[in-house]
Design an enzyme around this catalytic site. Structure first.
Site, mmCIF file in Angstrom:
data_model
loop_
_atom_site.group_PDB
_atom_site.id
_atom_site.type_symbol
_atom_site.label_atom_id
_atom_site.label_comp_id
_atom_site.label_asym_id
_atom_site.label_seq_id
_atom_site.Cartn_x
_atom_site.Cartn_y
_atom_site.Cartn_z
ATOM 1 N N GLY A 1 1.974 5.403 1.170
ATOM 2 C CA GLY A 1 2.106 6.275 2.322
ATOM 3 C C GLY A 1 3.001 5.758 3.431
ATOM 4 C CB CYS B 1 5.055 -3.661 0.110
ATOM 5 S SG CYS B 1 5.694 -2.094 -0.513
ATOM 6 C CG LEU B 2 1.731 -0.019 4.181
ATOM 7 C CD1 LEU B 2 2.748 1.018 4.619
ATOM 8 C CD2 LEU B 2 0.480 0.663 3.610
ATOM 9 C CG ASN C 1 5.703 0.871 -5.563
ATOM 10 O OD1 ASN C 1 6.204 1.939 -5.250
ATOM 11 N ND2 ASN C 1 4.413 0.732 -5.801
ATOM 12 C CD GLU D 1 2.861 -8.556 -5.894
ATOM 13 O OE1 GLU D 1 2.963 -7.354 -6.162
ATOM 14 O OE2 GLU D 1 3.461 -9.079 -4.934
ATOM 15 N N GLY E 1 8.792 3.636 -0.564
ATOM 16 C CA GLY E 1 9.558 4.817 -0.210
ATOM 17 C C GLY E 1 9.944 4.859 1.250
ATOM 18 C CG PHE E 2 8.017 5.166 4.357
ATOM 19 C CD1 PHE E 2 8.259 6.008 5.424
ATOM 20 C CD2 PHE E 2 7.212 5.638 3.323
ATOM 21 C CE1 PHE E 2 7.716 7.290 5.474
ATOM 22 C CE2 PHE E 2 6.670 6.906 3.341
ATOM 23 C CZ PHE E 2 6.922 7.738 4.427
ATOM 24 N N GLY F 1 0.815 -1.208 0.000
ATOM 25 C CA GLY F 1 0.000 0.000 0.000
ATOM 26 C C GLY F 1 0.851 1.262 0.000
ATOM 27 C CG HIS G 1 5.475 -5.643 -4.735
ATOM 28 N ND1 HIS G 1 4.134 -5.463 -4.482
ATOM 29 C CD2 HIS G 1 6.101 -4.557 -4.211
ATOM 30 C CE1 HIS G 1 3.953 -4.311 -3.855
ATOM 31 N NE2 HIS G 1 5.141 -3.749 -3.686
ATOM 32 C CD GLN H 1 7.085 0.050 4.709
ATOM 33 O OE1 GLN H 1 6.185 0.868 4.912
ATOM 34 N NE2 GLN H 1 7.778 0.024 3.569
#
Length: 367
Positions: free
Chosen positions: A232, A258-259, A300, A346, A302-303, A230, A344, A262
């Protein structure tokens, strides 16, 4: 090809730097977001519809965008999620047997502003040196001062909660209801191809909104839990972190991408931080520390999660590292049925080196 009117356009960065180009198809407008770049040579349609890119101005490093058109099945969500497109050469004509529309038609249908004829090599080089930042793309080239004033009001990605902007509002199902396994997935920006991968492994998935409680998810009696990718900053996702803690306390099978990766780190007291540029592309090298093998991955984000805190955590083990900068690319818990990755597996299109992670989750569910 009939002549396409191309109005002057510009990219204005938050630090005042300006790059010029032309509007695609003569479309006028202005769009704001965090500027970033993707190094993938294919997959532009999947990139544009990936919820993880919500609110971002995408710079394509491939010199030609649109040359193979679009296909209605090659999307990762129901609509375009990027805030705008920046490219070098935009192809109005396309050539591919199974394409059903041009990229221009696809962008117009989704009302997306795109700018071409930009020196993307210089732009990407600048972003690499100065970091990801807010920017505006616009055909209003004679009102730069007004654009600067509007850009100053755009919120910074650091601390920005965006999962609620892309998550489903109501639970829904994916796959065969008679499948062997039931997976409860938290949608904080989920990609359709993740659901396809689970369904291909004999799983039936129920997808829940971003703020769903453990009680609501567990009422479906799933065999395993998944936290999606996701957009942000993960830090404001307190409800997702609380959900992860509840799942971990009960030692139920948990997988994050990913998100979601985190969020699992934050649930374990490991902090996250905004990266200088992030990782975006389908050619990122990762080393699996458990097998010693290298993987080419799609990324993909940014954190990232704090490596030192992860290494010092008594119950968390680093399983994967990014070979370009040694950031943490995967973890697993020593005493819990839980693992996650920053990239990712997938990927579509893209490398399939990491598809085994879906099999690993099914194996964990069987245990």
């Amino acid at each position: 090809m009939k002549y396409k009117k191309r109005d002057k356009a510009l990219i204005l960065l938050a630090d005042g730097t300006i790059f010029y180009g032309k509007s695609v198809g003569g479309k006028k407008g202005t769009s704001f977001g965090e500027i970033c770049f993707n190094t993938g040579m294919t997959g532009y349609q999947e990139i544009f519809t990936d919820p993880s890119y919500y609110g971002q101005l995408m710079v394509a490093t491939n010199a030609h965008i649109g040359n193979y058109g679009t296909n209605v099945d090659e999307v990762e969500s129901g609509s375009i999620k990027i805030a705008g497109l920046i490219c070098r050469n935009f192809s109005y004509e396309y050539s591919r047997v199974n394409a059903d529309a041009s990229l221009e038609e696809f962008l117009n249908k989704n009302n997306l502003l795109a700018i071409s004829d930009v020196d993307t090599r210089a732009l990407v080089s600048y972003i690499r040196d100065h970091g990801a930042m807010n920017a505006v793309i616009s055909t209003d080239v004679d009102n730069i001062d007004a654009l600067k004033a509007q850009l100053a009001d755009v919120p910074d990605m650091n601390g920005l909660e965006l999962a609620s902007k892309v998550s489903t509002t109501e639970p829904y199902y994916y796959g065969d209801e008679n499948a062997t396994y039931k997976i409860a997935a938290l949608d904080i920006g989920i990609k359709t191809n993740i659901l396809r991968n689970f369904a291909q492994r004999d799983a039936y998935i129920k997808v829940f909104p971003y703020n769903t409680s453990f009680e609501e998810m567990s009422a479906w009696n799933p065999d395993g839990y998944f936290l999606s990718n996701g957009p942000g900053d993960p830090e404001p996702l307190h409800e997702a972190q609380a959900l992860a803690k509840e799942i971990l306390e009960r030692n139920l099978p948990l997988f994050g991408i990913c998100l979601g990766h985190q969020v699992i780190a934050l649930a374990n007291g490991i902090s996250t931080y905004k990266m200088h540029n992030g990782h975006r592309g389908i050619n990122h090298p990762v080393k699996n520390l458990l097998t010693g093998k290298g993987e080419i991955t799609s990324q993909n984000h940014g954190f990232a999660i704090n490596r030192e805190e992860t290494e010092n955590h008594p119950d968390v083990e680093i399983t994967h590292v990014h070979l370009n900068d040694n950031t943490v690319a995967g973890i697993r818990m020593k005493s819990k049925n839980c693992f996650s990755v920053q990239y990712h597996p997938e990927a579509s299109p893209g490398p399939h080196d990491a598809a085994y992670l879906f099999d690993q989750f099914i194996t964990n569910i069987k245990k």
